[in-house]
Motif scaffolding. Structure first.
Motif, PDB file in Angstrom:
ATOM      1  N   GLU A 155       0.771  -1.251  -0.062  1.00 22.64           N
ATOM      2  CA  GLU A 155       0.171  -0.017   0.028  1.00 22.64           C
ATOM      3  C   GLU A 155       0.953   1.237   0.011  1.00 22.64           C
ATOM      4  OE1 GLU A 155      -3.810   0.252   0.354  1.00 22.64           O
ATOM      5  OE2 GLU A 155      -2.936  -1.059  -1.183  1.00 22.64           O
ATOM      6  N   LEU A 156       0.246   2.376  -0.429  1.00 22.46           N
ATOM      7  CA  LEU A 156       1.105   3.771  -0.491  1.00 22.46           C
ATOM      8  C   LEU A 156       1.858   4.008   0.859  1.00 22.46           C
ATOM      9  CD1 LEU A 156       1.211   5.798  -2.650  1.00 22.46           C
ATOM     10  CD2 LEU A 156      -0.747   6.840  -1.429  1.00 22.46           C
ATOM     11  N   LEU A 157       1.350   3.676   1.938  1.00 22.36           N
ATOM     12  CA  LEU A 157       1.937   3.771   3.557  1.00 22.36           C
ATOM     13  C   LEU A 157       3.225   2.948   3.475  1.00 22.36           C
ATOM     14  CD1 LEU A 157       1.659   4.862   6.140  1.00 22.36           C
ATOM     15  CD2 LEU A 157       0.483   2.655   6.846  1.00 22.36           C
ATOM     16  N   ALA A 158       3.494   1.993   2.749  1.00 23.82           N
ATOM     17  CA  ALA A 158       4.777   1.218   2.679  1.00 23.82           C
ATOM     18  C   ALA A 158       5.853   2.012   1.862  1.00 23.82           C
ATOM     19  CB  ALA A 158       4.592  -0.246   2.068  1.00 23.82           C
ATOM     20  N   TYR A 159       5.267   2.666   0.914  1.00 25.19           N
ATOM     21  CA  TYR A 159       6.393   3.561   0.084  1.00 25.19           C
ATOM     22  C   TYR A 159       6.490   4.979   0.723  1.00 25.19           C
ATOM     23  CZ  TYR A 159       5.601   0.033  -3.273  1.00 25.19           C
ATOM     24  OH  TYR A 159       5.528  -1.384  -3.835  1.00 25.19           O
ATOM     25  N   ARG A 160       5.451   5.552   1.528  1.00 25.22           N
ATOM     26  CA  ARG A 160       5.738   6.755   2.395  1.00 25.22           C
ATOM     27  C   ARG A 160       6.724   6.503   3.575  1.00 25.22           C
ATOM     28  NH1 ARG A 160      -0.027   9.658   1.641  1.00 25.22           N
ATOM     29  NH2 ARG A 160       0.349  10.249  -0.725  1.00 25.22           N
ATOM     30  N   THR A 161       6.721   5.169   3.988  1.00 27.29           N
ATOM     31  CA  THR A 161       7.675   4.981   5.135  1.00 27.29           C
ATOM     32  C   THR A 161       8.801   4.034   4.727  1.00 27.29           C
ATOM     33  OG1 THR A 161       6.418   2.940   5.628  1.00 27.29           O
ATOM     34  CG2 THR A 161       5.568   5.157   6.664  1.00 27.29           C
ATOM     35  N   LEU A 181      14.632   5.603  -1.445  1.00 28.32           N
ATOM     36  CA  LEU A 181      15.150   6.688  -2.171  1.00 28.32           C
ATOM     37  C   LEU A 181      13.740   7.704  -2.486  1.00 28.32           C
ATOM     38  CD1 LEU A 181      17.346   5.297  -4.822  1.00 28.32           C
ATOM     39  CD2 LEU A 181      17.766   6.454  -2.758  1.00 28.32           C
ATOM     40  N   GLY A 182      12.593   7.128  -1.725  1.00 30.21           N
ATOM     41  CA  GLY A 182      11.109   7.665  -1.991  1.00 30.21           C
ATOM     42  C   GLY A 182      11.165   9.007  -1.228  1.00 30.21           C
ATOM     43  N   GLU A 183       9.852   9.772  -1.617  1.00 26.45           N
ATOM     44  CA  GLU A 183       9.494  10.891  -0.614  1.00 26.45           C
ATOM     45  C   GLU A 183       8.428  10.356   0.308  1.00 26.45           C
ATOM     46  OE1 GLU A 183      10.782  13.773  -1.274  1.00 26.45           O
ATOM     47  OE2 GLU A 183      11.942  12.777  -2.994  1.00 26.45           O
ATOM     48  N   LYS A 184       8.203  10.991   1.512  1.00 30.47           N
ATOM     49  CA  LYS A 184       7.098  10.704   2.542  1.00 30.47           C
ATOM     50  C   LYS A 184       5.659  10.973   1.944  1.00 30.47           C
ATOM     51  CE  LYS A 184      10.135  10.476   6.453  1.00 30.47           C
ATOM     52  NZ  LYS A 184      10.043   8.727   6.524  1.00 30.47           N
ATOM     53  N   ASP A 185       5.763  11.779   0.778  1.00 37.08           N
ATOM     54  CA  ASP A 185       4.287  12.178   0.258  1.00 37.08           C
ATOM     55  C   ASP A 185       4.148  11.786  -1.379  1.00 37.08           C
ATOM     56  OD1 ASP A 185       5.995  13.816  -0.960  1.00 37.08           O
ATOM     57  OD2 ASP A 185       4.865  15.818  -0.425  1.00 37.08           O
ATOM     58  N   VAL A 186       4.776  10.700  -1.351  1.00 38.36           N
ATOM     59  CA  VAL A 186       4.915   9.988  -2.809  1.00 38.36           C
ATOM     60  C   VAL A 186       3.257   9.871  -3.341  1.00 38.36           C
ATOM     61  CG1 VAL A 186       4.917   7.590  -2.045  1.00 38.36           C
ATOM     62  CG2 VAL A 186       5.828   8.280  -4.366  1.00 38.36           C
ATOM     63  N   ALA A 187       2.989   9.976  -4.517  1.00 29.78           N
ATOM     64  CA  ALA A 187       1.718  10.041  -5.107  1.00 29.78           C
ATOM     65  C   ALA A 187       1.225   8.566  -5.511  1.00 29.78           C
ATOM     66  CB  ALA A 187       1.654  11.010  -6.263  1.00 29.78           C
ATOM     67  N   PRO A 188      -0.137   8.316  -5.435  1.00 36.28           N
ATOM     68  CA  PRO A 188      -0.385   6.828  -5.733  1.00 36.28           C
ATOM     69  C   PRO A 188       0.017   6.759  -7.180  1.00 36.28           C
ATOM     70  CG  PRO A 188      -2.385   8.214  -4.965  1.00 36.28           C
ATOM     71  CD  PRO A 188      -1.285   9.235  -4.858  1.00 36.28           C
ATOM     72  N   GLY A 189       0.248   5.221  -7.430  1.00 38.09           N
ATOM     73  CA  GLY A 189       0.649   5.073  -8.717  1.00 38.09           C
ATOM     74  C   GLY A 189       1.815   5.250  -9.116  1.00 38.09           C
ATOM     75  N   SER A 190       2.987   5.648  -8.209  1.00 42.87           N
ATOM     76  CA  SER A 190       4.379   6.267  -8.359  1.00 42.87           C
ATOM     77  C   SER A 190       5.182   4.953  -8.619  1.00 42.87           C
ATOM     78  CB  SER A 190       4.896   6.866  -7.361  1.00 42.87           C
ATOM     79  OG  SER A 190       4.238   8.137  -7.225  1.00 42.87           O
ATOM     80  N   ILE A 191       6.403   5.101  -9.437  1.00 40.11           N
ATOM     81  CA  ILE A 191       7.340   4.081  -9.300  1.00 40.11           C
ATOM     82  C   ILE A 191       8.465   4.565  -8.065  1.00 40.11           C
ATOM     83  CG2 ILE A 191       9.259   3.004 -10.742  1.00 40.11           C
ATOM     84  CD1 ILE A 191       7.135   2.892 -12.745  1.00 40.11           C
ATOM     85  N   CYS A 192       8.706   3.728  -7.313  1.00 42.66           N
ATOM     86  CA  CYS A 192       9.484   4.060  -6.018  1.00 42.66           C
ATOM     87  C   CYS A 192      10.756   3.064  -6.268  1.00 42.66           C
ATOM     88  CB  CYS A 192       8.808   3.782  -4.829  1.00 42.66           C
ATOM     89  SG  CYS A 192       7.454   4.730  -4.756  1.00 42.66           S
TER      90      CYS A 192
END
Ligand SMILES: C[S@@+](CC[C@H](N)C(=O)[O-])C[C@H]1O[C@@H](n2cnc3c(N)ncnc32)[C@H](O)[C@@H]1O
Length: 266
Positions: A155-161, A181-192
């Motif tokens: 889920e998005l929470l995993a990419y934001r943390t 290397l991601g951002e804490k507010d990365v948008a839905p559907g992003s590649i991280c």
């Protein structure tokens, strides 16, 4: 005019990543409780009508996602795009499991299975909704008429943390450093992406490094891909770091979503 190089598929990227990560994968995931997680997943599958004991584990890695099923009497076929990961699975499972090198984007028909699953982020290595739909279509072609498909996605929470943080895992002879290397507010559907460094205690030399590349899929994209692959979604669950599936899926607290599907009925 110069021809544009074709973009790499998720499978090609993942193969490079996991060929390099294989020797340290089990150390990095040593804290994951597969016995408990798979027990809970089988319970929710049984509630959705699971029948039979033929399992196809897609993207099985070093075998963690099928080994607990063997003493429970399951007959397992498993595949992964990384030969190095499969070699470690083979060392643990021996000849009782049929192990194949295969890209889930071009999954052959291995047979007819009562259960197909792809676990622990494997689906997030697909890099577009079109790849997701293609992989699910290939899985559907391996399902028995009453068979069920289960997969998880981050889920998005995993990419934001996790994908935006540095985590260090100590191991014999060194450390594994995960640098999200991601951002804490990365948008839905992003590649991280996250860079992983294998640091040895010995003197000198650059740490060996590899890069994980994953895409976030939001619920509407996953449901559309399931339908586009000729399947129907039976259930959606979510869970946080405790790994206990709960409904409804809550993207503010859940780091993973779990989808259960079957072939669409006429
Ligand atoms: C995080 S590991 C999970 C492995 C195993 N399912 C587990 O739970 O331990 C992700 C696995 O997905 C595999 N993978 C990623 N993309 C793939 C693809 N397109 N086809 C087949 N395997 C793939 C990788 O090689 C890796 O072994």
């Amino acid at each position: 005019m110069e021809a544009k190089a074709a973009a790499e598929t998720g499978g090609e990227w993942a193969e490079r990543t996991y060929e390099a990560m294989a020797p340290v994968y089990d150390d990095f995931t040593a804290h994951h409780d597969y016995e408990g997680w798979l027990t809970d997943l089988v319970k929710i599958l049984e509630a959705d009508g699971l029948q039979g004991k033929r399992l196809l584990d897609v993207a099985c890695g070093t075998g963690k996602s099928f080994l607990p099923m063997l003493p429970r009497g399951w007959q397992v076929t498993a595949c992964d795009i990384s030969p190095n990961m499969l070699e470690l699975a083979r060392e643990k499972a021996g000849n009782v499991v049929e192990l194949k090198v295969a890209d889930m984007l071009e999954l052959p028909r291995f047979g007819e299975f009562d259960l197909i699953w792809a676990l622990d982020d494997a689906i997030n290595y697909l890099l577009s909704p079109a790849e997701l739909r293609q992989a699910l279509s290939c899985m559907r072609a391996n399902l028995a008429p009453t068979g069920l498909l289960l997969f998880d996605v981050n889920e998005l929470l995993a990419y934001r943390t996790f994908f935006a943080e540095t985590v260090v895992v100590e191991r014999d002879g060194g450390q594994l450093v995960w640098r999200g290397l991601g951002e804490k507010d990365v948008a839905p559907g992003s590649i991280c992406e996250s860079r992983m460094e294998v640091v040895s205690d010995g003197e000198g030399g650059e740490p060996a490094a590899l890069t994980h590349r994953q895409r976030h899929f939001h619920e509407a994209e996953v449901l559309a891909a399931i339908e586009g692959a000729g399947m129907e979604c039976l259930d959606v669950y979510g869970h946080g770091l405790d790994g206990i599936p709960r409904q409804p899926l809550d993207d503010s607290t859940h780091t993973k979503a779990i989808y259960i599907a079957r072939s669409a009925r006429d």
